[in-house]
Design a protein around this motif. Structure first.
Motif, PDB file in Angstrom:
ATOM      1  N   THR A 568      32.115  29.533  51.280  1.00 44.43           N
ATOM      2  CA  THR A 568      32.469  28.728  52.449  1.00 44.43           C
ATOM      3  C   THR A 568      31.232  28.279  53.208  1.00 44.43           C
ATOM      4  OG1 THR A 568      34.531  30.001  52.636  1.00 44.43           O
ATOM      5  CG2 THR A 568      33.887  28.691  54.539  1.00 44.43           C
ATOM      6  N   LYS A 569      30.263  29.172  53.293  1.00 42.14           N
ATOM      7  CA  LYS A 569      29.014  28.838  53.993  1.00 42.14           C
ATOM      8  C   LYS A 569      28.236  27.763  53.241  1.00 42.14           C
ATOM      9  CE  LYS A 569      24.779  31.019  55.743  1.00 42.14           C
ATOM     10  NZ  LYS A 569      24.023  32.303  55.844  1.00 42.14           N
ATOM     11  N   THR A 570      28.268  27.806  51.928  1.00 43.83           N
ATOM     12  CA  THR A 570      27.500  26.865  51.108  1.00 43.83           C
ATOM     13  C   THR A 570      28.157  25.495  51.041  1.00 43.83           C
ATOM     14  OG1 THR A 570      26.699  28.696  49.746  1.00 43.83           O
ATOM     15  CG2 THR A 570      26.501  26.473  48.819  1.00 43.83           C
ATOM     16  N   TYR A 571      29.491  25.466  50.865  1.00 43.16           N
ATOM     17  CA  TYR A 571      30.169  24.194  50.607  1.00 43.16           C
ATOM     18  C   TYR A 571      31.082  23.737  51.745  1.00 43.16           C
ATOM     19  CZ  TYR A 571      28.673  25.313  45.842  1.00 43.16           C
ATOM     20  OH  TYR A 571      27.936  25.630  44.733  1.00 43.16           O
ATOM     21  N   ASN A 572      31.164  24.529  52.821  1.00 45.14           N
ATOM     22  CA  ASN A 572      32.012  24.189  53.970  1.00 45.14           C
ATOM     23  C   ASN A 572      33.475  23.995  53.588  1.00 45.14           C
ATOM     24  OD1 ASN A 572      29.881  24.167  55.931  1.00 45.14           O
ATOM     25  ND2 ASN A 572      29.222  22.182  55.092  1.00 45.14           N
ATOM     26  N   ILE A 573      33.926  24.738  52.626  1.00 46.51           N
ATOM     27  CA  ILE A 573      35.317  24.700  52.187  1.00 46.51           C
ATOM     28  C   ILE A 573      35.622  26.006  51.486  1.00 46.51           C
ATOM     29  CG2 ILE A 573      34.826  23.676  49.923  1.00 46.51           C
ATOM     30  CD1 ILE A 573      37.385  22.059  50.197  1.00 46.51           C
ATOM     31  N   THR A 574      36.870  26.459  51.561  1.00 50.86           N
ATOM     32  CA  THR A 574      37.226  27.695  50.857  1.00 50.86           C
ATOM     33  C   THR A 574      37.396  27.404  49.371  1.00 50.86           C
ATOM     34  OG1 THR A 574      39.571  27.284  51.355  1.00 50.86           O
ATOM     35  CG2 THR A 574      38.367  28.740  52.856  1.00 50.86           C
ATOM     36  N   PRO A 575      37.081  28.355  48.522  1.00 49.67           N
ATOM     37  CA  PRO A 575      37.131  28.113  47.069  1.00 49.67           C
ATOM     38  C   PRO A 575      38.560  28.002  46.553  1.00 49.67           C
ATOM     39  CG  PRO A 575      36.633  30.421  47.505  1.00 49.67           C
ATOM     40  CD  PRO A 575      36.605  29.721  48.834  1.00 49.67           C
ATOM     41  N   ASN A 576      38.770  27.077  45.608  1.00 51.12           N
ATOM     42  CA  ASN A 576      40.062  27.003  44.927  1.00 51.12           C
ATOM     43  C   ASN A 576      40.025  27.879  43.681  1.00 51.12           C
ATOM     44  OD1 ASN A 576      38.639  25.559  42.964  1.00 51.12           O
ATOM     45  ND2 ASN A 576      39.379  23.569  43.663  1.00 51.12           N
ATOM     46  N   LYS A 577      41.123  27.903  42.926  1.00 52.18           N
ATOM     47  CA  LYS A 577      41.225  28.808  41.774  1.00 52.18           C
ATOM     48  C   LYS A 577      40.183  28.504  40.706  1.00 52.18           C
ATOM     49  CE  LYS A 577      45.854  30.729  41.893  1.00 52.18           C
ATOM     50  NZ  LYS A 577      45.283  32.090  41.966  1.00 52.18           N
ATOM     51  N   ARG A 578      39.855  27.233  40.514  1.00 52.16           N
ATOM     52  CA  ARG A 578      38.866  26.899  39.486  1.00 52.16           C
ATOM     53  C   ARG A 578      37.484  27.406  39.877  1.00 52.16           C
ATOM     54  NH1 ARG A 578      41.378  20.997  38.446  1.00 52.16           N
ATOM     55  NH2 ARG A 578      40.463  20.650  40.509  1.00 52.16           N
ATOM     56  N   ALA A 579      37.173  27.321  41.157  1.00 51.88           N
ATOM     57  CA  ALA A 579      35.882  27.826  41.622  1.00 51.88           C
ATOM     58  C   ALA A 579      35.815  29.338  41.489  1.00 51.88           C
ATOM     59  CB  ALA A 579      35.653  27.407  43.069  1.00 51.88           C
ATOM     60  N   VAL A 580      36.920  30.017  41.831  1.00 55.99           N
ATOM     61  CA  VAL A 580      36.959  31.476  41.710  1.00 55.99           C
ATOM     62  C   VAL A 580      36.819  31.880  40.247  1.00 55.99           C
ATOM     63  CG1 VAL A 580      38.299  33.557  42.132  1.00 55.99           C
ATOM     64  CG2 VAL A 580      38.363  31.702  43.790  1.00 55.99           C
ATOM     65  N   THR A 609      37.365  45.077  33.502  1.00 56.04           N
ATOM     66  CA  THR A 609      36.580  44.701  34.681  1.00 56.04           C
ATOM     67  C   THR A 609      37.434  43.800  35.557  1.00 56.04           C
ATOM     68  OG1 THR A 609      35.640  42.846  33.432  1.00 56.04           O
ATOM     69  CG2 THR A 609      34.345  44.882  33.535  1.00 56.04           C
ATOM     70  N   GLU A 610      37.154  43.803  36.845  1.00 57.22           N
ATOM     71  CA  GLU A 610      37.943  42.988  37.773  1.00 57.22           C
ATOM     72  C   GLU A 610      37.047  42.467  38.888  1.00 57.22           C
ATOM     73  OE1 GLU A 610      42.229  43.198  40.144  1.00 57.22           O
ATOM     74  OE2 GLU A 610      41.247  45.053  39.510  1.00 57.22           O
ATOM     75  N   TYR A 611      37.315  41.216  39.276  1.00 54.74           N
ATOM     76  CA  TYR A 611      36.491  40.586  40.302  1.00 54.74           C
ATOM     77  C   TYR A 611      37.393  40.043  41.417  1.00 54.74           C
ATOM     78  CZ  TYR A 611      33.107  41.324  36.648  1.00 54.74           C
ATOM     79  OH  TYR A 611      32.328  41.919  35.696  1.00 54.74           O
ATOM     80  N   ILE A 612      37.214  38.813  41.842  1.00 55.57           N
ATOM     81  CA  ILE A 612      37.952  38.296  42.999  1.00 55.57           C
ATOM     82  C   ILE A 612      39.430  38.062  42.680  1.00 55.57           C
ATOM     83  CG2 ILE A 612      38.014  36.555  44.819  1.00 55.57           C
ATOM     84  CD1 ILE A 612      35.456  38.284  44.684  1.00 55.57           C
ATOM     85  N   GLU A 613      39.686  37.261  41.651  1.00 56.48           N
ATOM     86  CA  GLU A 613      41.077  36.951  41.287  1.00 56.48           C
ATOM     87  C   GLU A 613      41.397  37.255  39.824  1.00 56.48           C
ATOM     88  OE1 GLU A 613      42.280  33.279  44.311  1.00 56.48           O
ATOM     89  OE2 GLU A 613      42.030  32.878  42.190  1.00 56.48           O
ATOM     90  N   ASN A 614      40.396  37.548  39.043  1.00 56.44           N
ATOM     91  CA  ASN A 614      40.597  37.694  37.605  1.00 56.44           C
ATOM     92  C   ASN A 614      40.099  39.040  37.105  1.00 56.44           C
ATOM     93  OD1 ASN A 614      41.226  34.662  36.666  1.00 56.44           O
ATOM     94  ND2 ASN A 614      39.647  34.612  38.255  1.00 56.44           N
ATOM     95  N   LYS A 615      40.768  39.553  36.071  1.00 54.96           N
ATOM     96  CA  LYS A 615      40.291  40.760  35.402  1.00 54.96           C
ATOM     97  C   LYS A 615      40.179  40.485  33.913  1.00 54.96           C
ATOM     98  CE  LYS A 615      44.939  42.861  35.675  1.00 54.96           C
ATOM     99  NZ  LYS A 615      45.680  44.068  36.114  1.00 54.96           N
TER     100      LYS A 615
END
Length: 647
Positions: A568-580, A609-615
């Motif tokens: 959000t700080k870098t792109y001034n927008i919250t990430p969508n699923k493709r970004a995640v 392994t598991e991260y933000i939205e995916n394992k």
């Protein structure tokens, strides 16, 4: 009947000539016996028994007389061998009957049995003996053979469990327990147990590069394909004896390495955090291939550039994914990871991929992420297979699994199996209903095969026989029962989804004030945009607690995880699923590379392994590459949020 089988046995025994004769014995089948156990008892293989007793493949009946090829018994050390005699046919004599001779006198004269005489003179089965009949008298050679004891003593080794010992000696766990009454729940180091008396060379070796699965009651090849991802041909390739024996309750099968517990239905893998492991500081070489198609972008003005991005779905998707990749690379740098990263624009063209591969050296590339499209991805995978370079597919499922391919998106079959197994695992008494339109009738019938007692409801049709995409309240009400009801809704039509969920919500009557009311839990094997359309009420989905399996869960903004904050700080927008997905996949691939010898070795070292939205939990296919089989089960909660279902 027993007499008939005795004659049948003799027909087999004495039909071999003197040059290829084998030594045989017979075995009357007792209640509870299996072919595997009988084979172990005589020290032969199941294939040896089936070769002479083909009907036993279909059904093993009590009192059936089996022919046992004693000569094929494995030559091993025996204790106090038993000696038995057998008859070997060596030829025939001719005999012409006189007036006073009888079958009895002839058998006594030649020291044969009545069955043996009739076997080679079949007219005697239906006719009496007459004067001047020409008879063939079988001539036998009497041989003595040693029959070894059925079992021997085995000393249990360290960390050997029942299934390991059973697999080693080719029997089921139940048969091992039958050989050792009062065995107990587990085996101890140094414990003596009875096992089939087969030779050491015939004992199976436990190869730690594979996993082993205990067949559950009533499991067939279809069920194992859904659960293990292996069809009958693949299982037989790993377990050759399956071709003869078929699946047996309790038998142990060798399967490609997996993290599932032996004989469990769902399996559990141990989740690891690669960020906390020792990181190899040696520079890793990563390549990223995406269809940016920058050659189509107009850079003459900011307005035209934005227009190009919005109008090109491939550029839009690539930029979203790559934005997540960049945040991952920054995070990896902070962890001390040394990386060389090459980024290529495939332009959505196979010819461009060929050009990239020809003009660049991929010999020292540790992994490639992408391309996104099937044709370009396959070209990269094929060309880099000879270099053993792993190629990771970010989104594809309909791709060819070459040995170097990692499919990061779980298959639709895994999603379907996840929700089916969840419903089956509910120990409460439940009623299952399947509601479907015509386009999804195949899926509905598959579900009916999994839930034999399920009631089915189809969309109403017009006079022309086409779906009108609605049902009446009474169509559904008639299928429900008091208590818990699981309702599968299989559709891709938003209007039908709206109609059905509205009706189900009106029929759901269980609440805190009415605990004995009708409880309806909505489930689907294919969650798709129809369930998220404007016509479908989220309040209805929440009331029905819609459950479905998905490849990724939704992160919670209130968690304020570092990735979302940095993005959000870098792109001034919250990430969508493709970004995640770009972030999660890049983190996983690189961390696997720097904590294992290579991506292939990481499959065993990092089970899950598991991260933000995916394992990620990769499993090696028997003939091919690796598939991620880690999926989430989620549901609509009463507060309209989507939460993971803990199992």
């Amino acid at each position: 009947m027993i007499r008939f089988f005795s004659v049948l046995c003799l027909v087999f025994i004495f039909s071999f000539n003197s040059t290829n004769a084998q030594n045989f014995s017979t075995h009357p089948v007792k209640k509870g016996e299996t072919i595997t156990g009988i084979a172990a008892q005589y020290g032969v293989t199941t294939a040896d028994i089936y070769a002479l007793n083909p009907d036993a493949k279909k059904e093993l009946k009590v009192n059936t007389i089996l022919i046992i090829p004693i000569s094929k018994a494995k030559k091993t050390e025996v204790i106090a061998p038993e000696v038995t005699t057998i008859k070997e046919l060596v030829g025939f004599k001719q005999h012409k009957t006189s007036r006073k001779e009888t079958i009895y006198s002839i058998t006594k004269q030649y020291n044969i049995t009545e069955d043996e005489l009739k076997k080679y003179n079949t007219f005697l089965y239906a006719n009496t003996l007459q004067k001047n009949d020409e008879l063939k008298i079988p001539v036998f050679k009497i041989k003595e053979v040693e029959v070894k004891p059925a079992t021997k003593t085995y000393i249990v080794k360290s960390k050997e469990g029942k299934w390991r010992v059973a697999y080693k000696f080719g029997i089921t766990v139940a048969e091992l327990e039958a050989l050792n009454p009062g065995l107990g729940d587990s085996l101890q180091d140094g414990q003596q147990v009875n096992v089939p008396n087969i030779g050491g060379s015939e004992e199976k070796v436990i190869d730690e590069k594979y996993s082993y699965y205990k067949v559950l009651p009533k499991e067939g090849f279809y069920r194992l394909k859904v659960k293990l991802g292996l069809d009958q041909e693949q299982l037989e390739a790993l377990n050759p004896s399956l071709k003869d024996s078929g699946l047996i309750d309790g038998m142990v099968l060798k399967i490609p390495y997996t993290n599932k517990f032996l004989g469990s239905d769902e399996g559990t893998a141990t989740k690891v955090s690669l960020e906390n492991r020792t990181i190899n500081t040696k520079t890793k070489h990563l390549a990223v291939m995406l269809p940016f198609r920058l050659n189509r972008v107009s850079f003459d003005s900011i307005q035209n550039t934005k227009k190009s991005i919005k109008s090109d779905p491939y550029l839009n998707a690539s930029l979203d994914f790559y934005s997540g990749v960049l945040i991952a690379l920054d995070s990896l740098k902070k962890l001390g990871v040394s990386l060389k990263v090459d980024v290529y624009d495939t332009k959505y063209q196979v010819s461009e991929v060929i050009k990239i591969l020809n003009e660049n050296d991929f010999k020292n590339v540790d992994a490639v992420i992408g391309p996104l499209t099937p044709e370009t991805f396959e070209k990269v995978a094929v060309e880099l297979k000879g270099l053993n370079v792993p190629v990771v597919s970010p989104i594809g499922t309909n791709i060819k699994l070459y040995d170097n391919v990692f499919q990061s998106r779980p298959s639709d079959d895994l999603l379907k199996a996840k929700i089916i197994n969840y419903v089956k695992a509910d120990s409460l008494s439940k009623n299952v209903v399947i509601i479907s339109d015509s386009k999804n009738s195949t899926v509905a019938n598959e579900l009916k095969g999994e839930f034999a007692g399920a009631r089915m409801v189809y969309s109403r049709k017009n006079k022309q026989g086409a779906d009108v995409n609605f049902v009446y309240v009474e169509d559904v009400r008639a299928t429900l029962k008091p208590g818990r009801n699981y309702v599968f809704l299989e559709t891709t039509n938003e209007g039908f989804a709206s109609n059905v969920t509205s009706i189900l919500a009106s029929l759901h009557s269980k609440s805190d004030s009415n605990p004995s009311g009708t409880e309806i839990i909505l489930v689907t094997s294919n969650f798709n945009p129809a369930f998220e359309g404007d016509q479908v009420s989220n309040e209805h989905l929440a009331k029905l607690q819609l459950h479905y399996a998905t490849t990724s869960k939704t992160y919670k903004e209130e968690d304020h995880n570092s990735f979302v904050v940095n993005y959000t700080k870098t792109y001034n927008i919250t990430p969508n699923k493709r970004a995640v997905k770009g972030f999660d996949l890049t983190m996983d691939v690189v961390l696997r590379l720097v904590t294992s010898d290579d991506l292939y070795a990481s499959v065993n070292k990092a089970p899950l392994t598991e991260y933000i939205e995916n394992k990620f939990s990769y499993k090696k296919k028997l003939f091919g590459g690796y598939i991620n089989d880690a999926v989430y089960l989620v549901k609509y909660d009463y507060d309209l949020s989507i939460v993971e279902v803990k199992q």
